[in-house]
Design a protein around this motif. Structure first.
Motif, PDB file in Angstrom:
ATOM      1  N   ASN A 156       0.812  -1.224   0.000  1.00  0.00           N
ATOM      2  CA  ASN A 156       0.000   0.000   0.000  1.00  0.00           C
ATOM      3  C   ASN A 156       0.839   1.265   0.000  1.00  0.00           C
ATOM      4  O   ASN A 156       0.355   2.327  -0.337  1.00  0.00           O
ATOM      5  N   GLU A 157       2.097   1.136   0.408  1.00  0.00           N
ATOM      6  CA  GLU A 157       2.951   2.324   0.486  1.00  0.00           C
ATOM      7  C   GLU A 157       4.411   1.954   0.294  1.00  0.00           C
ATOM      8  O   GLU A 157       4.996   1.242   1.102  1.00  0.00           O
ATOM      9  N   GLU A 158       4.990   2.444  -0.794  1.00  0.00           N
ATOM     10  CA  GLU A 158       6.415   2.231  -1.045  1.00  0.00           C
ATOM     11  C   GLU A 158       7.218   3.087  -0.072  1.00  0.00           C
ATOM     12  O   GLU A 158       6.728   4.083   0.433  1.00  0.00           O
ATOM     13  N   ILE A 159       8.444   2.687   0.158  1.00  0.00           N
ATOM     14  CA  ILE A 159       9.380   3.517   0.917  1.00  0.00           C
ATOM     15  C   ILE A 159      10.376   4.080  -0.091  1.00  0.00           C
ATOM     16  O   ILE A 159      10.999   3.328  -0.832  1.00  0.00           O
ATOM     17  N   SER A 160      10.501   5.402  -0.145  1.00  0.00           N
ATOM     18  CA  SER A 160      11.457   6.049  -1.051  1.00  0.00           C
ATOM     19  C   SER A 160      12.555   6.699  -0.224  1.00  0.00           C
ATOM     20  O   SER A 160      12.301   7.161   0.888  1.00  0.00           O
ATOM     21  N   PHE A 161      13.739   6.763  -0.811  1.00  0.00           N
ATOM     22  CA  PHE A 161      14.837   7.472  -0.155  1.00  0.00           C
ATOM     23  C   PHE A 161      15.878   7.875  -1.184  1.00  0.00           C
ATOM     24  O   PHE A 161      15.937   7.329  -2.278  1.00  0.00           O
ATOM     25  N   GLN A 162      16.686   8.870  -0.800  1.00  0.00           N
ATOM     26  CA  GLN A 162      17.793   9.319  -1.639  1.00  0.00           C
ATOM     27  C   GLN A 162      19.023   8.473  -1.337  1.00  0.00           C
ATOM     28  O   GLN A 162      19.451   8.384  -0.185  1.00  0.00           O
ATOM     29  N   ALA A 163      19.557   7.858  -2.362  1.00  0.00           N
ATOM     30  CA  ALA A 163      20.812   7.117  -2.236  1.00  0.00           C
ATOM     31  C   ALA A 163      21.930   8.140  -2.354  1.00  0.00           C
ATOM     32  O   ALA A 163      22.041   8.824  -3.366  1.00  0.00           O
ATOM     33  N   GLY A 164      22.742   8.263  -1.306  1.00  0.00           N
ATOM     34  CA  GLY A 164      23.741   9.318  -1.309  1.00  0.00           C
ATOM     35  C   GLY A 164      25.162   8.899  -1.007  1.00  0.00           C
ATOM     36  O   GLY A 164      26.086   9.678  -1.203  1.00  0.00           O
ATOM     37  N   ARG A 165      25.340   7.645  -0.493  1.00  0.00           N
ATOM     38  CA  ARG A 165      26.692   7.231  -0.116  1.00  0.00           C
ATOM     39  C   ARG A 165      26.918   5.745  -0.345  1.00  0.00           C
ATOM     40  O   ARG A 165      26.050   4.929  -0.061  1.00  0.00           O
ATOM     41  N   VAL A 166      28.118   5.449  -0.801  1.00  0.00           N
ATOM     42  CA  VAL A 166      28.625   4.083  -0.813  1.00  0.00           C
ATOM     43  C   VAL A 166      29.502   3.973   0.433  1.00  0.00           C
ATOM     44  O   VAL A 166      30.253   4.897   0.748  1.00  0.00           O
ATOM     45  N   VAL A 167      29.368   2.868   1.152  1.00  0.00           N
ATOM     46  CA  VAL A 167      30.100   2.691   2.401  1.00  0.00           C
ATOM     47  C   VAL A 167      30.883   1.375   2.353  1.00  0.00           C
ATOM     48  O   VAL A 167      30.383   0.360   1.883  1.00  0.00           O
ATOM     49  N   LEU A 168      32.120   1.419   2.838  1.00  0.00           N
ATOM     50  CA  LEU A 168      32.912   0.209   3.048  1.00  0.00           C
ATOM     51  C   LEU A 168      32.612  -0.259   4.469  1.00  0.00           C
ATOM     52  O   LEU A 168      32.801   0.495   5.427  1.00  0.00           O
ATOM     53  N   TYR A 169      32.078  -1.482   4.590  1.00  0.00           N
ATOM     54  CA  TYR A 169      31.731  -2.044   5.892  1.00  0.00           C
ATOM     55  C   TYR A 169      32.675  -3.181   6.272  1.00  0.00           C
ATOM     56  O   TYR A 169      33.147  -3.921   5.410  1.00  0.00           O
ATOM     57  N   LYS A 170      32.882  -3.315   7.588  1.00  0.00           N
ATOM     58  CA  LYS A 170      33.617  -4.437   8.158  1.00  0.00           C
ATOM     59  C   LYS A 170      32.623  -5.259   8.971  1.00  0.00           C
ATOM     60  O   LYS A 170      31.819  -4.696   9.722  1.00  0.00           O
ATOM     61  N   THR A 171      32.679  -6.583   8.821  1.00  0.00           N
ATOM     62  CA  THR A 171      31.766  -7.477   9.522  1.00  0.00           C
ATOM     63  C   THR A 171      32.373  -7.932  10.845  1.00  0.00           C
ATOM     64  O   THR A 171      33.530  -8.349  10.893  1.00  0.00           O
ATOM     65  N   HIS A 172      31.567  -7.852  11.912  1.00  0.00           N
ATOM     66  CA  HIS A 172      31.949  -8.359  13.235  1.00  0.00           C
ATOM     67  C   HIS A 172      30.984  -9.491  13.573  1.00  0.00           C
ATOM     68  O   HIS A 172      29.872  -9.245  14.048  1.00  0.00           O
ATOM     69  N   LEU A 173      31.383 -10.723  13.293  1.00  0.00           N
ATOM     70  CA  LEU A 173      30.517 -11.871  13.553  1.00  0.00           C
ATOM     71  C   LEU A 173      30.257 -11.988  15.053  1.00  0.00           C
ATOM     72  O   LEU A 173      31.127 -11.734  15.872  1.00  0.00           O
ATOM     73  N   GLY A 174      29.041 -12.356  15.391  1.00  0.00           N
ATOM     74  CA  GLY A 174      28.691 -12.533  16.800  1.00  0.00           C
ATOM     75  C   GLY A 174      28.288 -11.251  17.499  1.00  0.00           C
ATOM     76  O   GLY A 174      27.961 -11.274  18.689  1.00  0.00           O
ATOM     77  N   LYS A 175      28.323 -10.109  16.817  1.00  0.00           N
ATOM     78  CA  LYS A 175      27.895  -8.839  17.408  1.00  0.00           C
ATOM     79  C   LYS A 175      26.594  -8.393  16.745  1.00  0.00           C
ATOM     80  O   LYS A 175      26.263  -8.827  15.653  1.00  0.00           O
ATOM     81  N   SER A 176      25.870  -7.499  17.399  1.00  0.00           N
ATOM     82  CA  SER A 176      24.654  -6.939  16.820  1.00  0.00           C
ATOM     83  C   SER A 176      24.529  -5.491  17.283  1.00  0.00           C
ATOM     84  O   SER A 176      24.494  -5.247  18.495  1.00  0.00           O
ATOM     85  N   PRO A 177      24.510  -4.524  16.385  1.00  0.00           N
ATOM     86  CA  PRO A 177      24.693  -4.678  14.939  1.00  0.00           C
ATOM     87  C   PRO A 177      26.099  -5.188  14.618  1.00  0.00           C
ATOM     88  O   PRO A 177      27.028  -4.994  15.406  1.00  0.00           O
ATOM     89  N   LYS A 178      26.213  -5.849  13.456  1.00  0.00           N
ATOM     90  CA  LYS A 178      27.491  -6.495  13.144  1.00  0.00           C
ATOM     91  C   LYS A 178      28.297  -5.830  12.039  1.00  0.00           C
ATOM     92  O   LYS A 178      29.421  -6.243  11.787  1.00  0.00           O
ATOM     93  N   TYR A 179      27.755  -4.798  11.394  1.00  0.00           N
ATOM     94  CA  TYR A 179      28.491  -4.135  10.318  1.00  0.00           C
ATOM     95  C   TYR A 179      28.981  -2.765  10.780  1.00  0.00           C
ATOM     96  O   TYR A 179      28.189  -1.923  11.191  1.00  0.00           O
ATOM     97  N   GLU A 180      30.288  -2.567  10.698  1.00  0.00           N
ATOM     98  CA  GLU A 180      30.910  -1.304  11.105  1.00  0.00           C
ATOM     99  C   GLU A 180      31.297  -0.506   9.857  1.00  0.00           C
ATOM    100  O   GLU A 180      32.051  -0.998   9.019  1.00  0.00           O
ATOM    101  N   PRO A 181      30.798   0.732   9.718  1.00  0.00           N
ATOM    102  CA  PRO A 181      31.226   1.546   8.584  1.00  0.00           C
ATOM    103  C   PRO A 181      32.690   1.952   8.749  1.00  0.00           C
ATOM    104  O   PRO A 181      33.071   2.491   9.781  1.00  0.00           O
ATOM    105  N   ILE A 182      33.496   1.670   7.728  1.00  0.00           N
ATOM    106  CA  ILE A 182      34.929   1.970   7.762  1.00  0.00           C
ATOM    107  C   ILE A 182      35.234   3.224   6.960  1.00  0.00           C
ATOM    108  O   ILE A 182      36.017   4.065   7.362  1.00  0.00           O
TER     109      ILE A 182
END
Length: 191
Positions: A156-182
């Motif tokens: 019934n309702e789309e979600i729209s947003f502006q795409a503005g950044r590419v991010v390099l992420y590092k994964t931390h398994l076993g953590k939450s949240p698990k992705y760290e922006p580098i």
């Protein structure tokens, strides 16, 4: 034995969209038994998975991506459907899908090419832009795709947003949240 860090480039999902997703995910969790649900802060659109990446290759890729993103302008994306990857009766990935976007395809191609030029070996599957919401179906009954229409918060309702950044992420398994922006690599402002 220690875990190696994994890295990937992704299109950032803005904070306000993550907040909307948070309430949608809470609703979907009540309806669908998946083993793990993605923390709202970890929502993103993967562009290139690097795995265990050496610093020199990541730096070379980031320099190329940063230069390419200066030639791309921010653009609108719309989330409008749900889908799955894996067996239809027991999917391994449950995701939110995006309306087709030529701008997104171009940004992904720039990121992918920069990573290849920097010496990375990347997955060859066709690009299927999505935002992973949950992993591994654990329901007693089989999952049926028809359920996607019944629980789809975007019908019934789309979600729209502006795409503005590419991010390099590092994964931390076993953590939450698990992705760290580098590293954050902005697109040029839209017109």
């Amino acid at each position: 034995m220690g875990q190696h860090a994994h890295f990937f480039y992704a299109l950032e999902v803005p904070g306000e969209v993550k907040e909307v997703f948070k309430s949608q995910i809470e609703h979907l969790q009540e309806e669908l038994p998946f083993k793990t649900w993605v923390h709202p802060q970890d929502l993103h659109i993967t562009l290139a998975f690097l795995g265990n990446a050496p610093d020199d290759k990541m730096e070379a890729a980031s320099e190329r991506i940063e230069a390419a993103m200066k030639l791309q302008t921010s653009f609108e994306l719309k989330i409008d459907h749900l889908g799955i990857f894996g067996r239809s009766e027991a999917p391994r990935i449950f995701w939110a899908g995006l309306k087709d976007s030529q701008d997104l395809k171009e940004v992904r191609q720039d990121v992918f090419s920069a990573c290849l030029d920097a010496g990375f070996t990347l997955e060859k599957r066709p690009f299927s832009p999505h935002i992973t919401i949950a992993r591994k179906w654990v329901g007693e009954a089989p999952f049926y795709s028809a359920v996607l229409g019944a629980v789809n918060p975007f019908k019934n309702e789309e979600i729209s947003f502006q795409a503005g950044r590419v991010v390099l992420y590092k994964t931390h398994l076993g953590k939450s949240p698990k992705y760290e922006p580098i590293k954050q690599l902005p697109l040029a402002p839209g017109v």
